[in-house]
Design a protein around this motif. Structure first.
Motif, PDB file in Angstrom:
ATOM      1  N   ASN A  14      37.583 -22.515 -61.061  1.00 27.39           N
ATOM      2  CA  ASN A  14      37.886 -21.010 -61.595  1.00 27.39           C
ATOM      3  C   ASN A  14      36.804 -21.609 -63.312  1.00 27.39           C
ATOM      4  O   ASN A  14      36.421 -22.346 -63.657  1.00 27.39           O
ATOM      5  CB  ASN A  14      38.540 -20.866 -62.224  1.00 27.39           C
ATOM      6  N   GLY A  15      35.604 -20.064 -62.879  1.00 32.33           N
ATOM      7  CA  GLY A  15      34.018 -21.079 -64.350  1.00 32.33           C
ATOM      8  C   GLY A  15      33.702 -18.808 -64.374  1.00 32.33           C
ATOM      9  O   GLY A  15      34.316 -17.832 -64.117  1.00 32.33           O
ATOM     10  N   VAL A  16      32.743 -19.102 -64.489  1.00 33.55           N
ATOM     11  CA  VAL A  16      31.539 -17.931 -65.228  1.00 33.55           C
ATOM     12  C   VAL A  16      30.313 -17.711 -64.016  1.00 33.55           C
ATOM     13  O   VAL A  16      29.656 -18.677 -64.159  1.00 33.55           O
ATOM     14  CB  VAL A  16      31.551 -17.042 -66.306  1.00 33.55           C
ATOM     15  N   VAL A  17      29.812 -16.845 -64.067  1.00 32.25           N
ATOM     16  CA  VAL A  17      28.703 -16.575 -62.633  1.00 32.25           C
ATOM     17  C   VAL A  17      27.284 -16.913 -64.161  1.00 32.25           C
ATOM     18  O   VAL A  17      27.647 -16.509 -65.098  1.00 32.25           O
ATOM     19  CB  VAL A  17      28.272 -15.030 -61.957  1.00 32.25           C
ATOM     20  N   GLU A  18      26.319 -17.194 -63.455  1.00 29.97           N
ATOM     21  CA  GLU A  18      25.656 -17.725 -64.452  1.00 29.97           C
ATOM     22  C   GLU A  18      24.117 -16.795 -63.120  1.00 29.97           C
ATOM     23  O   GLU A  18      23.754 -18.118 -61.837  1.00 29.97           O
ATOM     24  CB  GLU A  18      25.121 -18.841 -65.321  1.00 29.97           C
ATOM     25  N   VAL A  19      23.900 -15.161 -63.314  1.00 31.64           N
ATOM     26  CA  VAL A  19      22.663 -15.797 -61.916  1.00 31.64           C
ATOM     27  C   VAL A  19      21.275 -15.916 -62.564  1.00 31.64           C
ATOM     28  O   VAL A  19      20.830 -15.943 -63.961  1.00 31.64           O
ATOM     29  CB  VAL A  19      22.115 -13.600 -62.044  1.00 31.64           C
TER      30      VAL A  19
END
Length: 311
Positions: A142-147
């Motif tokens: 589980n984590g966070v998106v960086e585009v």
């Protein structure tokens, strides 16, 4: 207990992830503990499940050799979507390091209307399931998106990395079909009711992937499996399945208990047809007379496909 899911409609139990704070993302939320107490009689100690805030070397090596991975995220309305991302053999589409996973080239491999890839936004929560069907091994992140740029994005911290047992995974061998040998993709059809072909695919599935979410823990991507028929089509827009006990964490189940937003992915592993479905889920508990009666009624009303074959 059972989970019942219907295609996207308004729900009183749907929660907005607008309050999601990536800096405070946790492992269990309060409803997780309540569900654990209801099912197992006690709260689970997160330390006993080897949750990590980084990707251990064993998981890193595992992710870097996978031919595909499962991703889940939310759209602007906090609806949960799940997809399977893949890349060409020998051309690594996913690179895991201790602190992040980087994806590249998925814009060339996925259709433009893929509901996960078209909803990528920085700081949006994302869940990942790495699964190897022929060895029945799986790990989750589980984590966070960086585009970063077109076709390139990362899952970054804060991370929650953990393993899962091989229970209920149908063993499958796979063979990559080069892009040049694939049939032209059919136009995507969007509907709130199932077609006859979709009913057959769902009713014969032994594997599907699921996404759930909570403002305190982000998005989870997980696997569900069982014998043919374990997923039942209740009516033209509702499915149900038993949620078998496994690793005692009950993360996905407690997400659904607290937040009805739910996404699933069904795939035909022979012909390549897939179903992306988002909607509202509800847990039907079998420890009450009402729950048992409702489950019995739903089972009796499930649709049966005319003919169905699935590997």
């Amino acid at each position: 207990y059972l989970i019942m899911m219907e295609t996207l409609q308004d729900s009183q139990h749907a929660k907005s992830l607008g309050d999601f704070d990536h800096e405070k993302m946790g492992i269990f939320h309060e409803t997780t503990y309540q569900v654990q107490e209801r099912y197992y009689g006690k709260r689970e100690d997160a330390k006993a499940h080897a949750f990590r805030t980084f990707i251990p070397k064993q998981h890193e090596d595992f992710y870097n050799k996978l031919p595909f991975t499962v991703l889940a995220t939310i759209d602007d309305s906090a609806n949960v979507w799940v997809t399977v991302a893949t890349g060409e053999p020998g051309k690594r589409f996913m690179m895991a390091t201790p602190n992040e996973v980087t994806f590249s080239g998925l814009d060339k491999m996925a259709s433009n209307d893929d509901p996960v890839l078209k909803n990528l936004k920085s700081r949006r929560p994302m869940g990942m399931l790495g699964i190897e069907l022929h060895t029945r091994r799986r790990n989750r992140l589980n984590g966070v998106v960086e585009v970063c740029q077109s076709g390139h994005f990362k899952i970054k911290g804060p991370l929650v990395s953990f393993g899962n047992c091989p229970q209920y995974i149908t063993e499958r061998n796979w063979k990559f079909r080069p892009q040049s040998e694939r049939k032209q993709a059919k136009a995507t059809s969007i509907s709130k009711v199932f077609s006859k072909d979709q009913v057959k695919l769902i009713s014969c599935a032994t594997t599907f992937f699921m996404g759930s979410a909570h403002p305190m823990t982000g998005v989870d991507a997980s696997h569900r499996g069982g014998p043919i028929g374990f997923v039942r089509v209740v009516n033209e827009n509702t499915i149900m399945w038993p949620d078998f006990p496994g690793n005692r964490m009950l993360k996905s189940l407690s997400n659904v208990q607290e937040n009805s937003k739910l996404g699933v992915w069904f795939g035909d592993f022979v012909n390549g047809n897939v179903i992306h479905m988002t909607g509202n889920g509800r847990v039907i508990w079998g420890d009450t007379d009402k729950g048992r009666e409702e489950a019995k009624t739903l089972r009796c009303s499930a649709l049966t496909p005319e003919t169905a074959r699935f590997p």
